[in-house]
Design a protein around this motif. Structure first.
Motif, PDB file in Angstrom:
ATOM      1  N   VAL A  74     -61.068  39.503  34.620  1.00 20.84           N
ATOM      2  CA  VAL A  74     -61.484  40.797  34.099  1.00 20.84           C
ATOM      3  C   VAL A  74     -60.284  41.554  33.556  1.00 20.84           C
ATOM      4  N   LEU A  75     -60.525  42.391  32.556  1.00 13.64           N
ATOM      5  CA  LEU A  75     -59.541  43.409  32.199  1.00 13.64           C
ATOM      6  C   LEU A  75     -59.969  44.670  32.932  1.00 13.64           C
ATOM      7  N   LEU A  76     -59.135  45.114  33.840  1.00 14.47           N
ATOM      8  CA  LEU A  76     -59.460  46.254  34.693  1.00 14.47           C
ATOM      9  C   LEU A  76     -58.675  47.472  34.196  1.00 14.47           C
ATOM     10  N   TYR A  77     -59.374  48.572  33.933  1.00 13.19           N
ATOM     11  CA  TYR A  77     -58.709  49.770  33.413  1.00 13.19           C
ATOM     12  C   TYR A  77     -57.919  50.469  34.525  1.00 13.19           C
ATOM     13  N   ILE A  78     -56.722  50.917  34.194  1.00 14.35           N
ATOM     14  CA  ILE A  78     -55.855  51.574  35.171  1.00 14.35           C
ATOM     15  C   ILE A  78     -55.704  53.056  34.828  1.00 14.35           C
ATOM     16  N   ASP A  79     -56.055  53.910  35.806  1.00  8.67           N
ATOM     17  CA  ASP A  79     -55.993  55.358  35.588  1.00  8.67           C
ATOM     18  C   ASP A  79     -54.612  55.938  35.860  1.00  8.67           C
ATOM     19  N   ARG A  80     -53.982  55.457  36.910  1.00 11.59           N
ATOM     20  CA  ARG A  80     -52.701  56.049  37.306  1.00 11.59           C
ATOM     21  C   ARG A  80     -51.666  54.968  37.501  1.00 11.59           C
ATOM     22  N   HIS A  81     -50.512  55.135  36.878  1.00 13.07           N
ATOM     23  CA  HIS A  81     -49.415  54.172  37.003  1.00 13.07           C
ATOM     24  C   HIS A  81     -48.214  54.907  37.584  1.00 13.07           C
ATOM     25  N   LEU A  82     -47.869  54.570  38.813  1.00 11.61           N
ATOM     26  CA  LEU A  82     -46.707  55.160  39.472  1.00 11.61           C
ATOM     27  C   LEU A  82     -45.509  54.241  39.205  1.00 11.61           C
ATOM     28  N   VAL A  83     -44.403  54.839  38.820  1.00  6.84           N
ATOM     29  CA  VAL A  83     -43.249  54.040  38.370  1.00  6.84           C
ATOM     30  C   VAL A  83     -41.999  54.462  39.133  1.00  6.84           C
ATOM     31  N   HIS A  84     -41.263  53.487  39.681  1.00  9.73           N
ATOM     32  CA  HIS A  84     -39.976  53.793  40.313  1.00  9.73           C
ATOM     33  C   HIS A  84     -38.887  52.901  39.717  1.00  9.73           C
ATOM     34  N   GLU A  85     -37.654  53.100  40.197  1.00 10.14           N
ATOM     35  CA  GLU A  85     -36.513  52.534  39.483  1.00 10.14           C
ATOM     36  C   GLU A  85     -36.313  51.030  39.675  1.00 10.14           C
ATOM     37  N   VAL A  86     -36.866  50.448  40.756  1.00 10.41           N
ATOM     38  CA  VAL A  86     -36.503  49.058  41.058  1.00 10.41           C
ATOM     39  C   VAL A  86     -37.310  48.031  40.257  1.00 10.41           C
ATOM     40  N   THR A  87     -38.600  48.284  40.099  1.00  7.02           N
ATOM     41  CA  THR A  87     -39.455  47.264  39.486  1.00  7.02           C
ATOM     42  C   THR A  87     -39.843  47.604  38.048  1.00  7.02           C
ATOM     43  N   SER A  88     -39.223  48.643  37.474  1.00 13.38           N
ATOM     44  CA  SER A  88     -39.592  49.019  36.104  1.00 13.38           C
ATOM     45  C   SER A  88     -38.588  48.671  35.000  1.00 13.38           C
ATOM     46  N   PRO A  89     -37.282  48.506  35.286  1.00 14.08           N
ATOM     47  CA  PRO A  89     -36.354  48.347  34.148  1.00 14.08           C
ATOM     48  C   PRO A  89     -36.678  47.152  33.253  1.00 14.08           C
ATOM     49  N   GLN A  90     -37.046  46.022  33.872  1.00 15.25           N
ATOM     50  CA  GLN A  90     -37.340  44.829  33.067  1.00 15.25           C
ATOM     51  C   GLN A  90     -38.633  45.021  32.268  1.00 15.25           C
ATOM     52  N   ALA A  91     -39.543  45.840  32.781  1.00 14.02           N
ATOM     53  CA  ALA A  91     -40.793  46.111  32.065  1.00 14.02           C
ATOM     54  C   ALA A  91     -40.526  46.986  30.837  1.00 14.02           C
ATOM     55  N   PHE A  92     -39.749  48.031  31.020  1.00 13.33           N
ATOM     56  CA  PHE A  92     -39.389  48.879  29.873  1.00 13.33           C
ATOM     57  C   PHE A  92     -38.618  48.061  28.830  1.00 13.33           C
ATOM     58  N   GLU A  93     -37.738  47.189  29.323  1.00 11.47           N
ATOM     59  CA  GLU A  93     -36.960  46.326  28.414  1.00 11.47           C
ATOM     60  C   GLU A  93     -37.903  45.446  27.587  1.00 11.47           C
ATOM     61  N   GLY A  94     -38.934  44.917  28.251  1.00 13.54           N
ATOM     62  CA  GLY A  94     -39.923  44.092  27.561  1.00 13.54           C
ATOM     63  C   GLY A  94     -40.639  44.870  26.466  1.00 13.54           C
ATOM     64  N   LEU A  95     -40.987  46.115  26.764  1.00  8.40           N
ATOM     65  CA  LEU A  95     -41.646  46.956  25.747  1.00  8.40           C
ATOM     66  C   LEU A  95     -40.718  47.170  24.553  1.00  8.40           C
ATOM     67  N   LYS A  96     -39.465  47.461  24.868  1.00 11.56           N
ATOM     68  CA  LYS A  96     -38.492  47.710  23.793  1.00 11.56           C
ATOM     69  C   LYS A  96     -38.356  46.492  22.895  1.00 11.56           C
ATOM     70  N   LEU A  97     -38.214  45.317  23.523  1.00  8.57           N
ATOM     71  CA  LEU A  97     -38.009  44.090  22.743  1.00  8.57           C
ATOM     72  C   LEU A  97     -39.211  43.798  21.844  1.00  8.57           C
ATOM     73  N   ALA A  98     -40.418  44.127  22.331  1.00  8.90           N
ATOM     74  CA  ALA A  98     -41.621  43.839  21.544  1.00  8.90           C
ATOM     75  C   ALA A  98     -42.007  45.012  20.644  1.00  8.90           C
ATOM     76  N   GLY A  99     -41.266  46.119  20.759  1.00  8.09           N
ATOM     77  CA  GLY A  99     -41.592  47.295  19.947  1.00  8.09           C
ATOM     78  C   GLY A  99     -42.918  47.928  20.319  1.00  8.09           C
ATOM     79  N   ARG A 100     -43.278  47.859  21.611  1.00  2.00           N
ATOM     80  CA  ARG A 100     -44.560  48.423  22.051  1.00  2.00           C
ATOM     81  C   ARG A 100     -44.340  49.780  22.725  1.00  2.00           C
ATOM     82  N   PRO A 101     -45.201  50.753  22.454  1.00  2.00           N
ATOM     83  CA  PRO A 101     -45.110  52.031  23.166  1.00  2.00           C
ATOM     84  C   PRO A 101     -45.919  51.977  24.467  1.00  2.00           C
ATOM     85  N   LEU A 102     -45.856  53.031  25.277  1.00  2.52           N
ATOM     86  CA  LEU A 102     -46.778  53.168  26.401  1.00  2.52           C
ATOM     87  C   LEU A 102     -48.168  53.396  25.816  1.00  2.52           C
TER      88      LEU A 102
END
Lengths: 212, 468
Positions: B24-52
């Motif tokens: 299933v594609l499950l819709y997410i209402d709230r995304h809590l973000v902290h410093e340890v598990t997010s840097p590689q995710a933001f980096e991935g967005l940057k590399l692919a040119g994707r916004p939030l």
């Protein structure tokens, strides 16, 4: 993500239950902002005799000769054989990153923790669940025969022992498709962008308080 | 329509798309973000040119790496500092509904901050790159931890690729004895079902004893659902839930509040809904819990003893007990109440909310840290909890008892900052994991409730809080 099709890989047996992600990759290595380079710190507290910190030259550190990963016969192993509830604890994806970086492509266990299990698929690492008695048998065979390798075939969903015995394993069609093609899951999901937008518009109407 | 569990309702109301194999594609209402598990995710967005996909779904704070003292000196460890500064920069570049950076008065442990800001609401799907996201299920929200690839997936698509879990009901009937908290209930449940007992399930906690728990108690309980193997824990919405949420910064207001409450009141399992597994505990049987080993299922009560591996028939379990006793430096048969402690840690996303601090302070008031206890750390869950505790004078109670009153953060729960055990040190800890090395390499962790931790601090060993 690396694609996965078939593999004939040397097996390393890790005979402990409830191996948690803190053991797989200790917290001090989570300070990295990169996705790679975690391999030398895989199982750091069990693998080395000293205390590891980021930035150390791991090739100069004293190895624990009693830890299975350091046995010369398991050098280059690509299949990790494990016990129940492997990967329990934290959601850190650094755990599959470290396993993959070390060279593992398959983990076989009687059960896995849910989040770890899911994280594996995102990194070209195949977690395989087998009944406890099959895992017991693989442990026995692996420990008895140096150079013990398993053939893992994703298209046919089987593992085959050197003796020719074959065991089937389950995987969802979606995960299989993504692993075989090494696909970018975000790209796949974005093919449904219109559906996501439509769902969101309807939700904005029915539960406007969720949209600040 | 067939009777549905709370989990079924939350799941079905968030399905965007379903494939033939049930993925299933499950819709997410709230995304809590902290410093340890997010840097590689933001980096991935940057590399692919994707916004939030949806900036206003993101609420963020720095918690794992932040120090709990000498805030005027900043973050001393350069690698920790880089990770926190990377989050600052990523939030600046990508945006968020709210961000509580290091030293902000709203900063805190992500699972304390979310509920207290009203960023966690009933009926939501809540995710975070942290396994203790199960905490938020206390609000009747479907909440669970995700890996960093999934963090990036949610950032880019507002959805998760997911498979439905099975339903488990854990019912705690009757009335809890005085002094027994959500933490004791959580440990007693894990002791019964094991750390893999909930694997593949979403656990709903129900029964009279759960209804009687405060929201803080329910958060402690749902927080530890993951230690029982379940990615998510749930408690049905009731008036306590609604009263807790009302008036919080991101809670709905006015007409929207009324509409929200009407919907939230439907968030419970229907009469006759099917659970794949039901586990029942009698509240009256639950005593103050203490772990003795290196997995949360290795637990007994304060009147229990360290187990004897010779009594265990299963060879894998026997080996685990032997290994745990060697690591913990314990002898089989030792009464739990005779085990001395070196360090006490009161904090973490399990037990650092105001009620937890009140429980610990009630024990510490008028008493002194025992001479053999080297250090007692009290780490509030957030800046707001800290301010509230100081308004109530709890900080003074702790300081007068010889405890240290610190700044908020994850601290010694996982020891990513400077707060950590030295090899061989034994700790009474209100956190959630007693894994080898969790609180520092070679450190020995015993999980307990806040009152039990404070009692160990003043007695110098584990002690039944009811005997004080």
């Amino acid at each position: 993500m690396k694609a996965f099709t078939t593999l004939n890989g040397l097996v390393c047996p890790l005979d402990r239950a409830n191996v948690d992600t803190d053991a797989i990759i200790p917290k001090q290595f989570l300070k990295s902002i990169k996705r790679s380079g975690f391999g030398p710190n895989l199982f750091d507290e069990w693998r080395y005799l000293d205390h590891g910190e980021p930035g150390m030259d791991n090739s100069q550190r004293p190895l624990n000769p009693d830890f299975v990963l350091n046995f010369p016969r398991y050098a280059g192993a690509q299949v990790l054989l494990a016990r129940e509830n492997f990967g329990c604890g934290s959601s850190r994806e650094h755990a599959p990153w470290a396993l993959e970086d070390q060279g593992f492509r398959v983990v076989i266990a009687p059960s896995f923790a849910d989040i770890f299990f899911n994280n594996c698929y995102k990194n070209g690492l195949l977690p395989i669940v087998q009944p406890a008695e099959v895992v017991d048998q693989l442990f026995r065979e692996c420990e008895a025969a140096e150079g013990y390798a398993l053939n893992v075939d994703l298209p046919s969903q089987t593992i085959t022992t050197p003796g020719g015995q074959t065991f089937a394993f389950d995987i969802t069609e979606h995960r299989k498709h993504c692993l075989l093609g090494g696909l970018d899951e975000i790209g796949l999901t974005l093919q449904h962008a219109d559906q996501i937008k439509a769902y969101e518009a309807q939700r904005r109407q029915s539960q406007p308080w969720l949209f600040a | 329509m067939t009777a549905q569990t709370l989990y079924d309702k939350l799941w079905h109301s968030h399905v965007v798309h379903e494939e033939a194999d049930g993925t299933v594609l499950l819709y997410i209402d709230r995304h809590l973000v902290h410093e340890v598990t997010s840097p590689q995710a933001f980096e991935g967005l940057k590399l692919a040119g994707r916004p939030l996909w949806r900036v206003d779904s993101v609420v963020s704070t720095a918690d794992h790496n932040t120090p709990t003292n000498d805030w005027d000196k900043g973050i001393q460890d350069p690698i920790s500092r880089q990770q926190v500064e990377t989050l600052d920069a990523n939030i600046k570049a990508f945006g968020a509904l709210a961000y509580f950076p290091f030293k902000d008065k709203g900063q805190g442990i992500v699972h304390v901050m979310g509920p207290e800001q009203g960023a966690t609401l009933p009926g939501m799907t809540v995710v975070c790159g942290d396994s203790h996201t199960s905490t938020h299920g206390a609000f009747g929200a479907l909440a669970h931890g995700i890996g960093t690839s999934e963090v990036e997936h949610v950032m880019a698509t507002q959805t998760l690729v997911a498979k439905k879990s099975k339903n488990m009901l854990v019912r705690v009937d009757g009335k809890l004895p005085a002094g027994i908290t959500g933490k004791d209930v959580a440990l007693a449940i894990i002791g019964k079902i094991g750390t893999a007992g909930g694997t593949g399930y979403a656990i709903e906690f129900g029964g009279d004893a759960i209804r009687e728990l405060s929201m803080e108690g329910r958060m402690s309980l749902c927080n530890m659902a993951i230690e029982g193997g379940a990615r998510s824990g749930l408690v049905a919405v009731d008036q306590k839930t609604i009263d807790y949420v009302k008036g919080r910064p991101f809670a709905p207001k006015g007409e929207q509040w009324d509409a929200a409450v009407a919907y939230w009141n439907t968030l419970h399992s229907d009469e006759g809904a099917h659970f794949d597994q039901v586990v029942v505990l009698d509240a009256a049987d639950i005593q103050p819990q203490v772990t003795w080993g290196t997995s949360p299922e290795m637990v007994t009560d304060i009147n229990g003893r360290v187990p004897d591996p010779a009594q265990e028939a299963d060879p894998v379990k026997k080996g685990s007990i032997e290994r745990a006793l060697a690591y913990m430096g314990l002898q089989a048969g030792t009464p739990m109440s005779e085990i001395p402690v070196d360090i006490v840690f009161i904090g973490s996303c399990t037990n650092s909310r105001i009620e937890d601090l009140r429980d610990a302070a009630a024990v510490a008031r008028g008493r002194q840290k025992a001479a053999n206890v080297k250090q007692v750390l009290v780490v509030p869950g957030s800046g707001l909890v800290k301010a509230q505790a100081e308004q109530e004078g709890l900080d003074k109670v702790f300081i007068e008892a010889g405890f240290e009153w610190r700044e908020p953060g994850c601290s010694m729960c996982l020891a990513m900052n400077a707060d950590r055990l030295q090899p061989g040190e034994r700790c009474a800890s209100t956190s959630n994991r007693n894994f080898e090395g969790r609180q520092g390499q070679g450190g020995r962790t015993h999980l307990v409730s806040p009152a039990m931790a404070a009692a160990a601090a003043v007695a110098g060993h584990f002690v039944d809080i009811r005997s004080l």
